[in-house]
Design an enzyme around this catalytic site. Structure first.
Site, PDB file in Angstrom:
ATOM      1  N   TRP A 155      -7.898 -19.358  -4.528  1.00 22.95           N
ATOM      2  CA  TRP A 155      -6.560 -19.558  -3.982  1.00 22.95           C
ATOM      3  C   TRP A 155      -6.009 -20.921  -4.412  1.00 22.95           C
ATOM      4  O   TRP A 155      -6.264 -21.936  -3.746  1.00 22.95           O
ATOM      5  CB  TRP A 155      -6.579 -19.464  -2.449  1.00 22.95           C
ATOM      6  CG  TRP A 155      -6.947 -18.090  -1.977  1.00 22.95           C
ATOM      7  CD1 TRP A 155      -6.094 -17.023  -1.863  1.00 22.95           C
ATOM      8  CD2 TRP A 155      -8.230 -17.616  -1.560  1.00 22.95           C
ATOM      9  NE1 TRP A 155      -6.776 -15.922  -1.408  1.00 22.95           N
ATOM     10  CE2 TRP A 155      -8.091 -16.251  -1.214  1.00 22.95           C
ATOM     11  CE3 TRP A 155      -9.488 -18.198  -1.452  1.00 22.95           C
ATOM     12  CZ2 TRP A 155      -9.139 -15.479  -0.765  1.00 22.95           C
ATOM     13  CZ3 TRP A 155     -10.547 -17.414  -1.002  1.00 22.95           C
ATOM     14  CH2 TRP A 155     -10.371 -16.086  -0.669  1.00 22.95           C
ATOM     15  N   HIS A 176      -2.680 -17.211   1.918  1.00 19.85           N
ATOM     16  CA  HIS A 176      -2.801 -15.795   2.290  1.00 19.85           C
ATOM     17  C   HIS A 176      -2.503 -15.664   3.782  1.00 19.85           C
ATOM     18  O   HIS A 176      -2.364 -16.676   4.484  1.00 19.85           O
ATOM     19  CB  HIS A 176      -4.181 -15.222   1.933  1.00 19.85           C
ATOM     20  CG  HIS A 176      -5.361 -16.041   2.380  1.00 19.85           C
ATOM     21  ND1 HIS A 176      -6.653 -15.637   2.230  1.00 19.85           N
ATOM     22  CD2 HIS A 176      -5.449 -17.253   2.999  1.00 19.85           C
ATOM     23  CE1 HIS A 176      -7.476 -16.547   2.714  1.00 19.85           C
ATOM     24  NE2 HIS A 176      -6.771 -17.537   3.189  1.00 19.85           N
ATOM     25  N   ARG A 202       1.208 -19.697  -3.729  1.00 21.15           N
ATOM     26  CA  ARG A 202       0.088 -20.021  -4.633  1.00 21.15           C
ATOM     27  C   ARG A 202       0.586 -20.958  -5.716  1.00 21.15           C
ATOM     28  O   ARG A 202       1.662 -20.720  -6.305  1.00 21.15           O
ATOM     29  CB  ARG A 202      -0.453 -18.750  -5.303  1.00 21.15           C
ATOM     30  CG  ARG A 202      -0.926 -17.673  -4.335  1.00 21.15           C
ATOM     31  CD  ARG A 202      -2.414 -17.655  -4.149  1.00 21.15           C
ATOM     32  NE  ARG A 202      -2.780 -16.750  -3.063  1.00 21.15           N
ATOM     33  CZ  ARG A 202      -3.427 -15.609  -3.220  1.00 21.15           C
ATOM     34  NH1 ARG A 202      -3.811 -15.228  -4.419  1.00 21.15           N
ATOM     35  NH2 ARG A 202      -3.720 -14.860  -2.169  1.00 21.15           N
ATOM     36  N   GLN A 216       2.510 -10.967   1.848  1.00 24.84           N
ATOM     37  CA  GLN A 216       1.291 -10.191   2.100  1.00 24.84           C
ATOM     38  C   GLN A 216       1.398  -9.569   3.488  1.00 24.84           C
ATOM     39  O   GLN A 216       2.208 -10.000   4.322  1.00 24.84           O
ATOM     40  CB  GLN A 216       0.053 -11.093   2.099  1.00 24.84           C
ATOM     41  CG  GLN A 216      -0.419 -11.498   0.723  1.00 24.84           C
ATOM     42  CD  GLN A 216      -1.774 -12.199   0.750  1.00 24.84           C
ATOM     43  OE1 GLN A 216      -2.218 -12.678   1.780  1.00 24.84           O
ATOM     44  NE2 GLN A 216      -2.421 -12.258  -0.398  1.00 24.84           N
ATOM     45  N   VAL A 259     -15.632 -11.690   4.765  1.00 22.78           N
ATOM     46  CA  VAL A 259     -16.049 -10.325   5.113  1.00 22.78           C
ATOM     47  C   VAL A 259     -17.436 -10.032   4.557  1.00 22.78           C
ATOM     48  O   VAL A 259     -17.861 -10.613   3.575  1.00 22.78           O
ATOM     49  CB  VAL A 259     -15.043  -9.259   4.569  1.00 22.78           C
ATOM     50  CG1 VAL A 259     -13.799  -9.207   5.401  1.00 22.78           C
ATOM     51  CG2 VAL A 259     -14.716  -9.502   3.113  1.00 22.78           C
ATOM     52  N   ALA A 313     -10.962  -5.984   8.413  1.00 22.01           N
ATOM     53  CA  ALA A 313      -9.724  -6.690   8.065  1.00 22.01           C
ATOM     54  C   ALA A 313      -9.329  -6.272   6.660  1.00 22.01           C
ATOM     55  O   ALA A 313     -10.177  -5.829   5.870  1.00 22.01           O
ATOM     56  CB  ALA A 313      -9.934  -8.194   8.135  1.00 22.01           C
TER      57      ALA A 313
HETATM   58  C1  YSA Z   1      -9.386  -9.657   1.798  1.00 26.16           C
HETATM   59  C2  YSA Z   1     -10.285  -9.280   2.789  1.00 26.16           C
HETATM   60  C3  YSA Z   1      -9.865  -9.301   4.095  1.00 26.16           C
HETATM   61  O1  YSA Z   1     -10.771  -8.948   5.074  1.00 26.16           O
HETATM   62  C4  YSA Z   1      -8.584  -9.651   4.462  1.00 26.16           C
HETATM   63  C5  YSA Z   1      -7.693 -10.038   3.469  1.00 26.16           C
HETATM   64  C6  YSA Z   1      -8.085 -10.041   2.153  1.00 26.16           C
HETATM   65  C7  YSA Z   1      -7.133 -10.472   1.090  1.00 26.16           C
HETATM   66  C8  YSA Z   1      -7.236 -11.958   0.781  1.00 26.16           C
HETATM   67  N1  YSA Z   1      -6.788 -12.778   1.882  1.00 26.16           N
HETATM   68  C9  YSA Z   1      -6.414 -12.296  -0.441  1.00 26.16           C
HETATM   69  O2  YSA Z   1      -5.446 -13.036  -0.396  1.00 26.16           O
HETATM   70  N2  YSA Z   1      -6.809 -11.681  -1.563  1.00 26.16           N
HETATM   71  S1  YSA Z   1      -6.073 -11.849  -2.987  1.00 26.16           S
HETATM   72  O3  YSA Z   1      -6.041 -13.217  -3.387  1.00 26.16           O
HETATM   73  O4  YSA Z   1      -6.727 -10.958  -3.917  1.00 26.16           O
HETATM   74  O5  YSA Z   1      -4.589 -11.352  -2.773  1.00 26.16           O
HETATM   75  C10 YSA Z   1      -4.306 -10.084  -2.189  1.00 26.16           C
HETATM   76  C11 YSA Z   1      -3.162  -9.417  -2.936  1.00 26.16           C
HETATM   77  O6  YSA Z   1      -2.071 -10.313  -3.038  1.00 26.16           O
HETATM   78  C12 YSA Z   1      -3.510  -9.058  -4.380  1.00 26.16           C
HETATM   79  O7  YSA Z   1      -4.156  -7.821  -4.449  1.00 26.16           O
HETATM   80  C13 YSA Z   1      -2.129  -8.990  -5.010  1.00 26.16           C
HETATM   81  O8  YSA Z   1      -1.509  -7.746  -4.740  1.00 26.16           O
HETATM   82  C14 YSA Z   1      -1.372 -10.051  -4.250  1.00 26.16           C
HETATM   83  N3  YSA Z   1      -1.245 -11.296  -5.029  1.00 26.16           N
HETATM   84  C15 YSA Z   1      -2.197 -12.246  -5.262  1.00 26.16           C
HETATM   85  N4  YSA Z   1      -1.686 -13.265  -5.982  1.00 26.16           N
HETATM   86  C16 YSA Z   1      -0.389 -12.968  -6.214  1.00 26.16           C
HETATM   87  C17 YSA Z   1      -0.118 -11.711  -5.613  1.00 26.16           C
HETATM   88  N5  YSA Z   1       1.114 -11.144  -5.656  1.00 26.16           N
HETATM   89  C18 YSA Z   1       2.072 -11.823  -6.331  1.00 26.16           C
HETATM   90  N6  YSA Z   1       1.890 -13.028  -6.926  1.00 26.16           N
HETATM   91  C19 YSA Z   1       0.697 -13.644  -6.890  1.00 26.16           C
HETATM   92  N7  YSA Z   1       0.542 -14.836  -7.440  1.00 26.16           N
END
Ligand code: YSA
Length: 345
Positions: A155, A176, A202, A216, A259, A313
């Site tokens: 992140w 997030h 981000r 999100q 998780v 989650a």
């Molecule tokens: C995972 C497990 C849990 O128990 C609960 C939540 C999560 C998700 C975690 N918090 C998270 O942020 N994962 S992630 O970094 O992979 O982002 C989740 C989703 O956000 C991605 O699948 C994507 O659809 C979106 N995303 C990530 N970076 C982005 C973005 N969308 C647009 N621009 C970006 N820079």
């Protein structure tokens, strides 16, 4: 009494000669204003003997009433003439179409968020919101990502300049919606069933699938008998509501420090129905969210006993959903305020 008669005649003659509203105002000041001859005369009544005072006072009031009535009549007549002039000079074309009233509409992200929240609300989840400026503690530490943990690199973070004694940076723009898991569990006892929609940030270069600010939605359920089967059931139900009853879903292992076990969910590609195309990178699947069973360490942090309670989650990027549905090929279109794009939804 003579002076009164003179005043009346003089004022009437002048009023008669007035031909527009601009000239009417000085007339009103001259004959009816605080410094007018009539007002002076009324003020001087006290100097007259009683009998005369009564007669002259009555006559003066009559003159005043007559002047006021004349002024009002003239004003109404002049206004009518002015309006007629305006209408005559610029005739109204009643056959012209009216100016269209432009209607506002909901942003595609808002429409999607509302629909998603509606689906989860139908399954008994509460909708909750939380702060975008967050503490390191909630965004990382309490989610089992301590200082120096390599997972922090997942992140890229916008840090906020706050002066602290130790020189550490305790505040950030949340990367997030997961910090809300902790905030909610700190305040409530199980059973918990919530979804949290909101903006996240981000520190990343933007491209067709990445924005520095996007949305999100987080989901969290904690109770005594929650299992992975509940997580899979809820997510399958959600995917079919949103994308259609025939949708297939795929779960695969993934890693998130908060998780255990962790997983990602994908749906079969909407464009090629799973056969493989450019949109799905010829895999037939499109990943839409990360999820898992809440880590026992996270439960312990908020004083939930992991021997008694379990939970699941999930977290999902929102923009990706309308992108899939409408074939939008660049996420940056969402927030560049181009009305030609936004009006299509
Ligand atoms: C995972 C497990 C849990 O128990 C609960 C939540 C999560 C998700 C975690 N918090 C998270 O942020 N994962 S992630 O970094 O992979 O982002 C989740 C989703 O956000 C991605 O699948 C994507 O659809 C979106 N995303 C990530 N970076 C982005 C973005 N969308 C647009 N621009 C970006 N820079």
């Amino acid at each position: 009494m003579e002076r009164l008669e003179e005043l009346k005649t003089e004022a009437a003659q002048e009023l008669e000669a007035i031909s527009n509203l601009k000239e009417l105002e000085p007339w009103q000041v001259r004959y009816l204003g605080r410094k007018s001859a009539l007002t002076q005369l009324l003020r001087g009544l006290a100097a007259l003997p009683l009998e005369e005072r009564k007669a002259v006072g009555a006559a003066a009031n009559q003159v005043k009433a007559a002047l006021e009535a004349g002024w009002k009549r003239k004003e109404a007549a002049l206004k009518e003439i002015e309006l007629a002039g305006l209408l005559g000079a610029k005739p109204t074309d009643v056959t012209l179409p009216g100016r269209p009233v432009s209607l506002g509409r909901l942003h595609p992200t808002t429409q999607t968020l509302r629909q998603i929240c509606g689906i989860f609300a139908g399954m008994g989840f509460q909708v909750v919101e939380g702060p975008e400026v967050e503490w390191d503690y909630y965004n990382f530490e309490a989610l089992n990502i301590p200082q120096g943990h390599p997972a922090r690199d997942m992140w890229a973070t916008f840090w906020i300049d706050v002066e602290t004694e130790g020189g550490e940076r305790p505040m950030l723009l949340r990367t997030h919606t997961s910090p809300m898991q902790i905030r909610i569990m700190e305040k409530t006892r199980p059973p918990v069933r919530v979804v949290v929609p909101g903006k996240v940030y981000r520190y990343e270069a933007t491209d067709v699938t990445h924005e520095a600010m996007f949305y999100q939605i987080e989901g969290l359920a904690v109770d005594k008998t929650i299992t992975m089967a509940d997580l899979k059931g809820v997510l399958l139900e959600f995917a079919r509501h949103l994308f259609g009853q025939e949708r297939r879903v795929r779960f695969r292992c993934d890693y998130f420090p908060f998780v255990e076990p962790g997983m990602e969910m994908a749906i079969d590609c909407l464009m090629c129905q799973g056969a493989g195309c450019r949109l799905c990178g010829h895999t037939g699947w499109i990943e839409i969210l990360g999820a898992g069973m809440v880590h026992p360490e996270v439960l312990r942090r908020v004083d939930y006993d992991p021997e008694i309670y379990t939970g699941f989650a999930f977290g999902m990027g929102i923009e990706r959903i309308p992108m899939l549905r409408y074939g939008i090929d660049d996420i940056r279109l969402f927030y560049s305020n181009d009305l030609r794009f936004l009006r299509q939804f």
